[in-house]
Design a protein around this motif. Structure first.
Motif, short mmCIF file in Angstrom:
data_model
loop_
_atom_site.label_atom_id
_atom_site.label_comp_id
_atom_site.label_asym_id
_atom_site.label_seq_id
_atom_site.Cartn_x
_atom_site.Cartn_y
_atom_site.Cartn_z
N ARG A 1 0.83 -1.21 0.00
CA ARG A 1 0.00 0.00 0.00
C ARG A 1 0.86 1.26 0.00
N VAL A 2 1.93 1.22 0.82
CA VAL A 2 2.83 2.38 0.84
C VAL A 2 3.43 2.57 -0.56
N ALA A 3 3.78 1.44 -1.21
CA ALA A 3 4.36 1.54 -2.56
C ALA A 3 3.35 2.15 -3.53
N LEU A 4 2.07 1.80 -3.36
CA LEU A 4 1.03 2.41 -4.22
C LEU A 4 0.92 3.90 -3.94
N ALA A 5 0.90 4.26 -2.65
CA ALA A 5 0.83 5.68 -2.28
C ALA A 5 2.04 6.43 -2.83
N ARG A 6 3.21 5.77 -2.76
CA ARG A 6 4.46 6.37 -3.24
C ARG A 6 4.39 6.59 -4.75
N ALA A 7 3.80 5.62 -5.46
CA ALA A 7 3.63 5.78 -6.91
C ALA A 7 2.64 6.90 -7.21
#
Lengths: 219, 261
Positions: A143-149
């Motif tokens: 999820r953090v990776a999605l938010a980061r993207a």
């Protein structure tokens, strides 16, 4: 007809002398969802990494909004076409620092309330912002990776097996989230080995078999 | 004041120290006896050769011979610095970069000191430029080897993180910046440790050599201060150049990490 967000035309990717992706072609419209199903080793992740320009292509063309990607600035292209790997690595630092990484690379800072909004958007507690990213669970990291993207405000997301490392409940949650992002206008190209998740995501389905990409279901 | 010469038979007595180390290696089953033996012979042969070589050079000083010897030393240092970089692109590709990094650091450290501080006549007097140049080249060699080894190894291990940074729009330089900093800090740390402990823990070779051969200690110390500062410049410049070259070698023209192996 307007140019699609992404157009892959007869792209071949080699590893050494082995052809891993053989003349693959696909189109991803603005705000559309496309899924690629396939067994492990079929070349689907390799194709995704090639579209993310992390791997070189041996032949074929890759176009972004009608422009040959080879003529674009790759950092700019990569900001707009965000690649999220299967097990996204976290950078050293807090969750907030991870979410703000993309803007930081272009010299911008991301305000705390924007970070909080992005975390909420991927169904994470905004209070996680100050936690060390390395301490998160696999699902939280994704999820953090999605938010980061999303912090880069991409027009397309390239997702490599976004649900493979998750328990069924988290996986469904991520699938719903991706569908929601697409509805909000972000095009999604997702690679998965789960026919069920591919069906839930909807959109156009492709299947990859031994490096060859074929359409399974029309939109 | 004269210094005491060592006749050859008494020099052989020093071999007892090596025998001691070989004995310990055998006792503890370290398997280093062969390496120790080979190293002992190489050190004796190489040092004897350079001893006679320098004697010849000082007797017939010529710029060609002095710069020729320095060039040979630089080439050997560059070659050696690329030998143990298992994750790197190989000696053949690394060598020219190592050569420039080592030569760059050593030249910046040596030339101004020769021209403006020590000021021998001529400025490239072999008695000064060869021992001091040798120290700098040796230090540069270790710094370059360490930076290469570390950066290429880190790039292999941290490949997913670097690619994630690239995928978020980082430039190649941004994607490896933390590793560049860590490698450079690692390269500079021993030199900084040397600076803060010199005189307290170690009395370095140049200074002790001068004192043994009869120089006034306060003058020997001045030489040593110059040497220490030169070593700092070597570590900084050679380390920086090696890191910049490694970074360049890590990526292809398409801002991608090079394929593995």
């Amino acid at each position: 007809m307007p140019a699609p967000c992404l157009e892959v035309e007869r792209v071949t990717v080699r590893r050494g002398t082995t052809v891993v992706v053989d003349a693959a072609s696909l189109r991803l419209g603005e705000g559309a969802i496309v899924t690629i199903e396939g067994a492990s080793g079929s070349g689907k992740s390799t194709l995704l990494r090639a579209i993310a320009t992390l791997l070189p292509t041996a032949s074929g063309t890759l176009s972004f909004r009608g422009l040959d990607v080879a003529t674009l600035s790759l950092p700019d292209y990569r900001r707009q076409v965000a690649y999220v790997p299967q097990l996204p690595p976290m950078f050293d630092g807090t969750v907030a620092e991870n979410v703000a990484a993309g803007p930081r690379f272009r010299g911008a800072t991301l305000a705390a309330d924007v970070v909080a909004k992005l975390l909420t958007r991927v169904s994470l507690d905004a209070g996680l912002a100050t936690r060390a990213a390395s301490s998160l669970s696999g699902g939280e990291k994704l999820r953090v990776a999605l938010a980061r993207a999303l912090a880069n405000e991409p027009v397309a997301l390239l997702l490599d097996e976004p649900t493979s490392a998750l328990d069924p409940a988290s996986a469904h949650h991520i699938v719903d989230l991706v569908v929601e992002l697409a509805r909000a206008g972000t095009a999604v190209l997702a690679v998965t080995h789960s026919a069920e998740h591919a069906a839930r995501l909807g959109g156009l389905h492709y299947r990859m078999t031994a490096g060859v990409l074929g359409v399974v279901a029309p939109p | 004041m004269t210094y005491l010469e060592i006749p050859a038979p008494r020099l052989a007595l020093a071999l007892g120290l090596i025998a001691l180390a070989i004995g310990l290696s055998r006792l503890a089953r370290l398997g280093l006896e062969r390496d120790l033996g080979l190293g002992t012979v190489r050190a004796a042969v190489q040092l004897t050769a350079i001893g006679y070589g320098l004697r010849l050079l000082f007797a017939h000083p010529s710029p060609l011979a002095i710069f020729g010897l320095l060039a040979l030393m630089t080439a050997v240092a560059a070659f050696t610095s690329t030998r143990r970089v298992p994750d790197g692109p190989g000696t053949r590709e690394l060598f020219p970069y190592a050569l420039v990094a080592i030569l760059g650091g050593a030249a910046i450290a040596v030339l101004p000191m020769m021209l403006f501080v020590i000021r021998p006549k001529p400025w490239f007097d072999g008695r000064y430029v060869i021992p001091i140049g040798g120290m700098m080249l040796s230090s540069a060699m270790n710094v370059v080897a360490q930076v290469f080894e570390r950066l290429f190894a880190t790039a292999r291990v941290e490949r997913p993180v670097i690619e994630q940074a690239l995928a978020l729009g980082a430039t190649p330089a941004q994607s490896v910046a933390p590793y560049m900093r860590a490698a450079l800090r690692g390269a500079l740390t021993p030199t900084i440790n040397g600076l803060v402990t010199v005189g307290l823990v170690a009395l370095p070779g140049m200074m002790t050599g001068q004192i043994v051969s009869g120089a006034a200690p306060e003058q020997a110390v001045r030489y040593q201060i110059v040497i220490m500062y030169q070593l700092v410049a070597v570590a900084a410049v050679s380390g920086y150049l090696a890191a910049a070259f490694a970074r360049r070698l890590l990526f292809t023209s398409g801002a991608r990490l090079r394929a593995e192996g």
